[in-house]
Design an enzyme around this catalytic site. Structure first.
Site, PDB file in Angstrom:
ATOM      1  CD  GLU A 259      -2.430  -1.182   2.820  1.00  0.00           C
ATOM      2  OE1 GLU A 259      -1.981  -0.449   3.721  1.00  0.00           O
ATOM      3  OE2 GLU A 259      -3.378  -1.947   3.006  1.00  0.00           O
ATOM      4  CB  CYS A 328      -1.739  36.640  12.348  1.00  0.00           C
ATOM      5  SG  CYS A 328      -2.340  37.641  10.984  1.00  0.00           S
TER       6      CYS A 328
HETATM    7  C1  LIG Z   1      -1.105   6.021   5.330  1.00  0.00           C
HETATM    8  C2  LIG Z   1      -1.214   4.589   5.013  1.00  0.00           C
HETATM    9  C3  LIG Z   1      -0.484   4.025   3.954  1.00  0.00           C
HETATM   10  C4  LIG Z   1       0.521   4.798   3.155  1.00  0.00           C
HETATM   11  O1  LIG Z   1       1.729   4.867   3.841  1.00  0.00           O
HETATM   12  P1  LIG Z   1       3.032   5.507   3.189  1.00  0.00           P
HETATM   13  O2  LIG Z   1       4.020   5.473   4.293  1.00  0.00           O
HETATM   14  O3  LIG Z   1       2.683   6.870   2.736  1.00  0.00           O
HETATM   15  O4  LIG Z   1       3.451   4.621   2.063  1.00  0.00           O
HETATM   16  C5  LIG Z   1      -0.693   2.700   3.659  1.00  0.00           C
HETATM   17  N1  LIG Z   1      -1.559   1.944   4.364  1.00  0.00           N
HETATM   18  C6  LIG Z   1      -2.277   2.452   5.395  1.00  0.00           C
HETATM   19  C7  LIG Z   1      -3.214   1.563   6.112  1.00  0.00           C
HETATM   20  C8  LIG Z   1      -2.118   3.778   5.759  1.00  0.00           C
HETATM   21  O5  LIG Z   1      -2.812   4.268   6.782  1.00  0.00           O
END
Ligand SMILES: *Cc1c(COP(=O)(O)O)cnc(C)c1O
Length: 391
Positions: A259, A328
């Protein structure tokens, strides 16, 4: 002369042209760089399906580019589900990864056609009891990562010893358990934690399969892949080398997915701000920009990032300078103790590696509007196609 396939929107002349057309502050998002990042990660992790996590930059052009490259999506909110739906993404290419969901979030994702969800505790598993034919689960495990800049295993994920009881609960309710997922943290320095988590998860998958608690054919290794900011990191091929070894040792029937968020979009955008005014204070030039810590530079607070910043103007003379945001509030300072050429109102300041966790976490504090995002090189072969966003 043949026109180039793509323009390079990070070149000074293009930056000036885009600011002339779309105003300031801008985030210039280069879809060609998104493609390059996507392909680099795919090459570094062969056989691993890449689900782009929308959270760092939920821009339609990034989603479309990832899909065009054969990628997949990691959706976590109803807003992200609606975006994928509106763009006509095939729901089979999407998973829903928020471990805590309202009934309505589950219903929205199901209505779109998402089938694979994440749960990390008994209450959440029970939310799927009535949906056993429609939805399957990845169970999120937590492997603590004190070394990571953002330890995402603190807030979500069950302890490894709770995985089997959770899988038994799901199996007892007739819910399909497809596998496990983890997220060791973002911008990790090396893949040690990924490999440890992958190896431990593989053992848990094997144990759950022995008990016949589900299909358990999927292992989701999360995100966390690092990029260069002011501090350079390992290149992605080297970073992933131990991960490739660990993935190769898995049984072939286990499909591995990842992911990535930051790695795909971080280097793919620059922030462009303009000097609104200046003042000399205690021997330093203070330059007040139209973007700052409450805007695109919010990642310096929330994401602990340090973006390389530089003026577009060159000059021999260098003076001690401060770059401050427009609000500000006195904490709204981007960088101090810089040696910069003398700047004037209207001069442009460019921040590099500003695609991830920047615009996405910006606010409109003090009524300073968020930067406009301009996506460039939307399609291959289409020289300099441009879309400002929000429309
Ligand atoms: C934020 C997130 C990601 C992405 O993570 P990166 O470090 O930006 O690659 C992947 N999986 C989940 C569940 C996340 O919360």
């Amino acid at each position: 002369m043949r026109r180039p396939r793509f323009i390079d929107p990070f070149q000074p002349a293009e930056v000036r042209r885009l600011v002339g057309e779309f105003g300031s502050p801008l985030v210039i998002l280069d879809c060609e760089r998104v493609r390059v990042q996507f392909r680099k990660l795919r090459k570094a992790l062969p056989g691993v399906d890449l689900h782009y996590a929308l959270k760092p930059m939920p821009h339609p052009a990034v989603v479309q580019t990832v899909i065009e490259q054969g990628g997949y999506l990691d959706l976590a909110t109803s807003g992200e589900v609606h975006l994928a739906q509106r763009l006509g993404v095939v729901p089979d290419r999407c998973i829903h990864t928020h471990p805590i969901k309202r009934e309505q979030d589950i219903a929205n994702a199901l209505a779109f056609g998402v089938r694979l969800f994440v749960a990390d505790n008994p209450d959440e598993v029970r939310k799927f009891a009535r949906l056993s034919g429609e939805a399957e689960l990845l169970l999120r495990v937590s492997f603590r990562a004190p070394g990571a800049v953002c330890d995402l295993s603190r807030k979500f994920g069950c302890d490894p010893e709770d995985v089997l009881p959770l899988a038994r609960l799901a199996a007892g309710l007739g819910i399909g358990v497809r596998g496990l997922t983890f997220h060791v943290g973002s911008q990790t320095a090396d893949a040690t934690k990924h490999v440890e988590a992958l190896t431990a998860s593989a053992k848990l998958i094997a144990a759950a399969r022995r008990e016949r608690l589900g299909v358990l054919d999927t292992l989701d290794i999360g995100g966390g892949f690092p990029i260069d900011y002011a501090q350079p990191v390992q290149d992605i091929g080297r970073f992933c080398a131990p991960l490739r070894v660990a993935v190769a040792k898995l049984p072939t029937r286990v499909r591995v997915i990842a992911e990535p968020g930051r790695y795909i979009v971080g280097p793919s955008a620059i922030g462009v701000a303009s000097v609104m005014g200046r003042a000399r204070r205690e021997g330093h030039w203070w330059y007040y920009l139209d973007d700052g810590l409450y805007g695109s530079y919010s990642g310096q607070l929330f994401d602990h990032a340090r973006y390389p910043v530089e003026p577009l103007r060159d000059g021999e003379e260098r003076l001690p300078s401060v770059l401050a945001g427009p609000t500000c509030d006195s904490i709204d300072v981007i960088a101090e103790n810089l040696m910069l050429p003398p700047l004037k109102p209207g001069d442009l300041i460019v921040g590099r590696a500003m695609g991830a966790y920047t615009w996405a976490s910006a606010s409109e504090f003090n009524f300073f509007p968020k930067a406009t995002v301009v996506a460039v090189n939307l399609r291959p072969g289409d020289t300099g196609s441009i879309a400002p966003w929000p429309p």
